[in-house]
Design a protein around this motif. Structure first.
Motif, PDB file in Angstrom:
ATOM      1  N   THR A  68       2.879   5.244   8.288  1.00  0.00           N
ATOM      2  CA  THR A  68       2.997   4.316   7.163  1.00  0.00           C
ATOM      3  C   THR A  68       3.618   2.984   7.607  1.00  0.00           C
ATOM      4  OG1 THR A  68       5.195   5.134   6.526  1.00  0.00           O
ATOM      5  CG2 THR A  68       3.302   6.214   5.498  1.00  0.00           C
TER       6      THR A  68
ATOM      7  N   ASP B 259       1.937   4.587  -2.968  1.00  0.00           N
ATOM      8  CA  ASP B 259       0.561   4.077  -3.037  1.00  0.00           C
ATOM      9  C   ASP B 259      -0.367   5.065  -2.306  1.00  0.00           C
ATOM     10  OD1 ASP B 259       0.748   3.516  -0.296  1.00  0.00           O
ATOM     11  OD2 ASP B 259       1.437   1.470  -0.668  1.00  0.00           O
ATOM     12  N   LYS B 260      -1.652   4.910  -2.571  1.00  0.00           N
ATOM     13  CA  LYS B 260      -2.631   5.879  -2.068  1.00  0.00           C
ATOM     14  C   LYS B 260      -2.590   6.037  -0.542  1.00  0.00           C
ATOM     15  CE  LYS B 260      -6.393   8.498  -2.882  1.00  0.00           C
ATOM     16  NZ  LYS B 260      -6.658   9.059  -1.564  1.00  0.00           N
ATOM     17  N   PRO B 261      -2.570   4.926   0.229  1.00  0.00           N
ATOM     18  CA  PRO B 261      -2.532   5.119   1.691  1.00  0.00           C
ATOM     19  C   PRO B 261      -1.295   5.897   2.147  1.00  0.00           C
ATOM     20  CG  PRO B 261      -2.996   2.815   1.149  1.00  0.00           C
ATOM     21  CD  PRO B 261      -2.671   3.500  -0.139  1.00  0.00           C
ATOM     22  N   THR B 262      -0.164   5.682   1.472  1.00  0.00           N
ATOM     23  CA  THR B 262       1.060   6.401   1.857  1.00  0.00           C
ATOM     24  C   THR B 262       0.932   7.883   1.502  1.00  0.00           C
ATOM     25  OG1 THR B 262       2.293   4.367   1.455  1.00  0.00           O
ATOM     26  CG2 THR B 262       3.580   6.374   1.667  1.00  0.00           C
ATOM     27  N   GLN B 263       0.384   8.160   0.342  1.00  0.00           N
ATOM     28  CA  GLN B 263       0.145   9.563  -0.049  1.00  0.00           C
ATOM     29  C   GLN B 263      -0.748  10.254   0.989  1.00  0.00           C
ATOM     30  OE1 GLN B 263      -1.661   9.580  -3.942  1.00  0.00           O
ATOM     31  NE2 GLN B 263       0.288   9.263  -5.005  1.00  0.00           N
ATOM     32  N   ASP B 264      -1.812   9.552   1.365  1.00  0.00           N
ATOM     33  CA  ASP B 264      -2.749  10.142   2.332  1.00  0.00           C
ATOM     34  C   ASP B 264      -2.069  10.403   3.673  1.00  0.00           C
ATOM     35  OD1 ASP B 264      -4.667  10.059   0.407  1.00  0.00           O
ATOM     36  OD2 ASP B 264      -5.727   8.295   1.201  1.00  0.00           O
ATOM     37  N   ALA B 265      -1.241   9.438   4.099  1.00  0.00           N
ATOM     38  CA  ALA B 265      -0.540   9.589   5.382  1.00  0.00           C
ATOM     39  C   ALA B 265       0.412  10.784   5.321  1.00  0.00           C
ATOM     40  CB  ALA B 265       0.226   8.317   5.713  1.00  0.00           C
TER      41      ALA B 265
ATOM     42  N   LYS C 271      -1.592  14.008   5.432  1.00  0.00           N
ATOM     43  CA  LYS C 271      -2.155  14.231   6.767  1.00  0.00           C
ATOM     44  C   LYS C 271      -1.060  14.752   7.705  1.00  0.00           C
ATOM     45  CE  LYS C 271      -4.843  11.942  10.373  1.00  0.00           C
ATOM     46  NZ  LYS C 271      -3.878  11.513  11.393  1.00  0.00           N
TER      47      LYS C 271
END
Ligand code: PCA
Length: 336
Positions: free
Chosen positions: A53, A244-250, A253
């Motif tokens: 992130t 935010d979505k990218p942080t959730q995804d990270a 993962k």
């Protein structure tokens, strides 16, 4: 001109400020020491999230029950006092039997079976946690559970009256069924309890025997390989949704990677832990047939009780576990 410049400067300062405020800090309490493989995995997980992130989500791991006691962590995450935490699922058997499915002796007592059980249990577990305002990030099995005792034992009758440390309702129930005297003590207090003689036996993994220096007080470990309880890393749902979505995804993962890595390390270190115990002067026994039979009987009683308390949904879980277990065994007939 000056007005415009100061406006620009103002905008830059604002951008900086919002970048700083875009950094989220989370606390993640856990109950086991820093050198424990679960904790090392957690620290790696936090570092992976930080990296993925770009430093936007900083997770601080608080090991050894330093922020919350083992059985307080779940409530802390639920209430948002901690955004995430690591819990021993079996500790929460009294809230819902689903939490305790991996604590039944001899239901799933190898890494392969424990993994199958996890796959079956996971959707129900996540649903249950969601209903309590949380989410499951990942879960990792402890090494198989054996018996630490001061004296030599050939059957459960030899454990009658013994002072027995329990860490969960299921391990207290075992004591009850074998006629031992249970006292619930979490891992962080176990070294002390051994030193003062509050306990003279318990069931756990080689990992906890090593972490707590049990070998200084107890000389026998019976490698019964009775079950593999799991630690789960959970997150407060609102805290998760505020990312935010990218942080959730990270985060998800990194959690999936920690899941796979944790299971691998647990299995790899299982033999290592037992070797350490032997090197420190313990005798690692293979349990005699009678002791094993007795414990299997204890397991059968506990499974029947579990199925009764978990109702039809729980029974369906056990049935799908047994089906998946049989299918996996049919695929790998070469193994004993
Ligand atoms: N160690 C933990 C739980 C299971 C295990 O192997 C403990 O003894 O508290």
């Amino acid at each position: 001109m000056t007005a415009r410049r100061s406006l620009l400067l103002g905008a830059a300062a604002l951008a900086l400020a919002s970048a700083a405020s875009a950094q989220t800090k989370w606390d993640l309490p856990s109950a086991y020491p820093p050198s424990n493989f679960h904790t090392e995995n957690l620290v790696q997980f936090a570092a992976d999230v930080d990296k993925a992130t770009g430093g936007k989500l900083k997770i601080t791991v608080h090991p050894n029950a330093s922020l919350f006691k083992a059985n307080e962590i779940k409530r802390a995450v639920q209430g948002g006092q901690a955004q995430a935490g690591e819990i021993l699922l079996a500790n929460f058997a009294n809230e819902n039997p689903i939490y305790a499915l991996d604590g039944i002796p001899f239901l799933a007592n190898s890494y392969e079976d424990a993994r199958i059980l996890y796959d079956v249990q996971r959707p129900a577990l996540d649903k249950l946690l969601q209903s309590q305002g949380m989410r499951l990030l990942y879960a990792v099995a402890w090494p198989p559970q054996g018996i630490y005792t001061k004296k030599l034992i050939n059957s459960v009758a030899d454990m009658r009256g013994i002072k027995w440390r329990a860490y969960s309702p299921a391990t207290a129930r075992i004591a009850e069924l074998i006629g031992a005297q249970p006292v619930t003590i979490q891992a962080a207090e176990l070294t002390q309890a051994l030193a003062t003689g509050t306990v003279e036996s318990y069931m756990s993994s080689g990992s906890t025997g090593y972490d707590t220096k049990t070998y200084e007080h107890i000389k026998n470990f019976y490698d019964t390989q009775a079950w593999l309880p799991k630690n789960a890393v959970i997150v407060n749902k609102k805290a998760f949704e505020s990312l935010d979505k990218p942080t959730q995804d990270a985060l998800l993962k990194a959690a999936a990677e920690a899941d796979a890595r944790g299971w691998k390390v647990s299995q790899e270190k299982n033999e290592w832990y037992k070797q350490q115990l032997a090197d420190k002067g313990m005798t690692i026994h293979r349990p005699q047939a009678k002791l094993k039979q007795d414990l299997q009987q204890v397991g059968a009683i506990m499974l029947a009780d579990w199925e009764k308390s978990a109702g039809p949904d729980g029974q369906a879980l056990v049935a799908s576990f047994k089906k998946a277990q049989a299918a996996a065994a049919a695929k790998a007939p070469a193994k004993k």
